[in-house]
Design a protein around this motif. Structure first.
Motif, short mmCIF file in Angstrom:
data_model
loop_
_atom_site.label_atom_id
_atom_site.label_comp_id
_atom_site.label_asym_id
_atom_site.label_seq_id
_atom_site.Cartn_x
_atom_site.Cartn_y
_atom_site.Cartn_z
N GLU A 1 0.86 -0.99 0.16
CA GLU A 1 -0.12 -0.14 0.24
C GLU A 1 0.41 1.33 -0.48
OE1 GLU A 1 -4.41 2.14 2.17
OE2 GLU A 1 -2.99 0.12 3.23
N LEU B 1 1.75 4.10 -2.94
CA LEU B 1 1.77 5.41 -2.70
C LEU B 1 3.45 6.51 -2.85
CD1 LEU B 1 0.90 8.47 -1.35
CD2 LEU B 1 1.40 7.92 0.89
N ASN C 1 2.85 6.76 -6.83
CA ASN C 1 2.17 7.41 -7.72
C ASN C 1 2.28 8.41 -7.84
OD1 ASN C 1 0.06 5.32 -8.24
ND2 ASN C 1 -0.86 5.46 -6.17
N VAL C 2 3.36 8.96 -5.73
CA VAL C 2 4.20 10.30 -6.02
C VAL C 2 4.60 10.68 -6.99
CG1 VAL C 2 5.06 11.93 -4.12
CG2 VAL C 2 2.92 10.54 -3.50
N LYS D 1 -2.19 17.25 -4.00
CA LYS D 1 -2.42 15.89 -4.06
C LYS D 1 -1.77 14.79 -3.80
CE LYS D 1 -2.22 16.99 -9.44
NZ LYS D 1 -1.42 16.71 -10.80
N VAL D 2 -0.27 15.35 -3.59
CA VAL D 2 -0.34 13.58 -1.59
C VAL D 2 -1.44 13.76 -0.77
CG1 VAL D 2 1.26 13.05 0.19
CG2 VAL D 2 1.62 13.93 -2.37
N ASN E 1 -4.49 12.46 -1.32
CA ASN E 1 -4.40 10.43 -1.64
C ASN E 1 -4.66 9.72 -0.06
OD1 ASN E 1 -3.09 7.56 -1.19
ND2 ASN E 1 -2.78 8.20 -3.08
N THR F 1 -4.31 6.65 1.10
CA THR F 1 -2.76 6.16 1.56
C THR F 1 -2.18 7.28 2.82
OG1 THR F 1 -2.73 4.41 -0.08
CG2 THR F 1 -0.98 4.79 2.34
N GLN G 1 -3.81 9.67 3.60
CA GLN G 1 -4.60 9.98 4.78
C GLN G 1 -5.02 8.84 6.07
OE1 GLN G 1 -6.59 12.76 5.65
NE2 GLN G 1 -6.00 13.44 3.86
#
Length: 227
Positions: free
Chosen positions: A70, A74, A77-78, A179-180, A183, A185, A187
């Motif tokens: 998970e 993240l 994605n970042v 954006k981060v 997300n 995950t 949070q």
């Protein structure tokens, strides 16, 4: 645990008595950042971190999460956000080998490499405990006033450092934050920090004052009740 050791290995590669950045950059911005690092007793910080990793169950649990698929999702994605690419390219061209640093961490997470744009004495102490304790114990050994004074001095005396701070206050970087932060995950990470008693509002205000970064409001479903 592997992720914790990865962080320590990264520190070790730039450490010889004190942390330096011999192979991770060049130029004025590199020197400016080194000046901040020179103010920190890195041996104390490393020893605190090592002891928490070895002894504190909550920190071990947090590190286990950082090793999860998970969290790796993240990170991927970042790293693929266009705003992050823009920021990393700026830091790279300013003289810090940010791609080399990120790729070291990616190696430990078993993630693919990012390509740069121009590529063709241990002290045992009583632990406060928990993730909150880890944060507090490290903050306690940082020379906050000296770091702040150096920050203000660098803003006035170093054009490269001032440009770097401007990047952190730019709309591009704000979009990264937004954006981060949104997300799911990330949070979950914030929720864990809340539950650990870490003062997120203090950190939020510090980011705004020092770097001009506006952290968005927390989604209501993640709020932790205060008594």
């Amino acid at each position: 645990m592997k992720f914790a050791l990865a962080l320590l290995a990264l520190v070790a590669t730039v450490s010889a008595g004190k942390i330096e950045l011999p192979n991770f950059g060049r130029g004025q911005l590199h020197n400016d950042i080194q000046d901040f690092i020179d103010l920190i007793d890195t041996d104390k910080v490393i020893n605190i971190f090592l002891q928490y990793v070895a002894e504190d169950a909550e920190v071990k649990d947090a590190i286990a999460f950082l090793e999860s698929d998970e969290f790796k999702g993240l990170v991927v994605n970042v790293e693929h956000m266009s705003e992050v690419k823009t920021l990393m390219d700026y830091i790279h061209h300013a003289g810090i080998d940010i791609y080399q640093i990120v790729n070291l961490l990616n190696d430990f997470l078993k993630l693919g490499h990012l390509t740069p744009p121009d590529f063709t004495q241990r002290v045992h102490k009583q632990l406060t405990g928990g993730v909150r304790g880890l944060v507090d114990d490290i903050l306690a050994v940082l020379p906050k006033d000296e770091l702040n004074d150096l920050y203000e001095k660098k803003l006035k005396s170093s054009p490269e450092f001032a440009k770097f701070v401007d990047q952190l206050k730019s709309d591009n970087f704000q979009q990264i934050v937004n954006k981060v932060y949104a997300n799911p995950t990330f949070q979950k990470l914030l929720k864990r920090a809340d539950e650990a008693g870490i003062d997120l509002e203090l950190i939020k205000n510090l980011l705004k004052v020092l770097w001009g970064i506006d952290v968005p409001p927390r989604p209501s479903r993640f709020h932790v009740r205060r008594f």
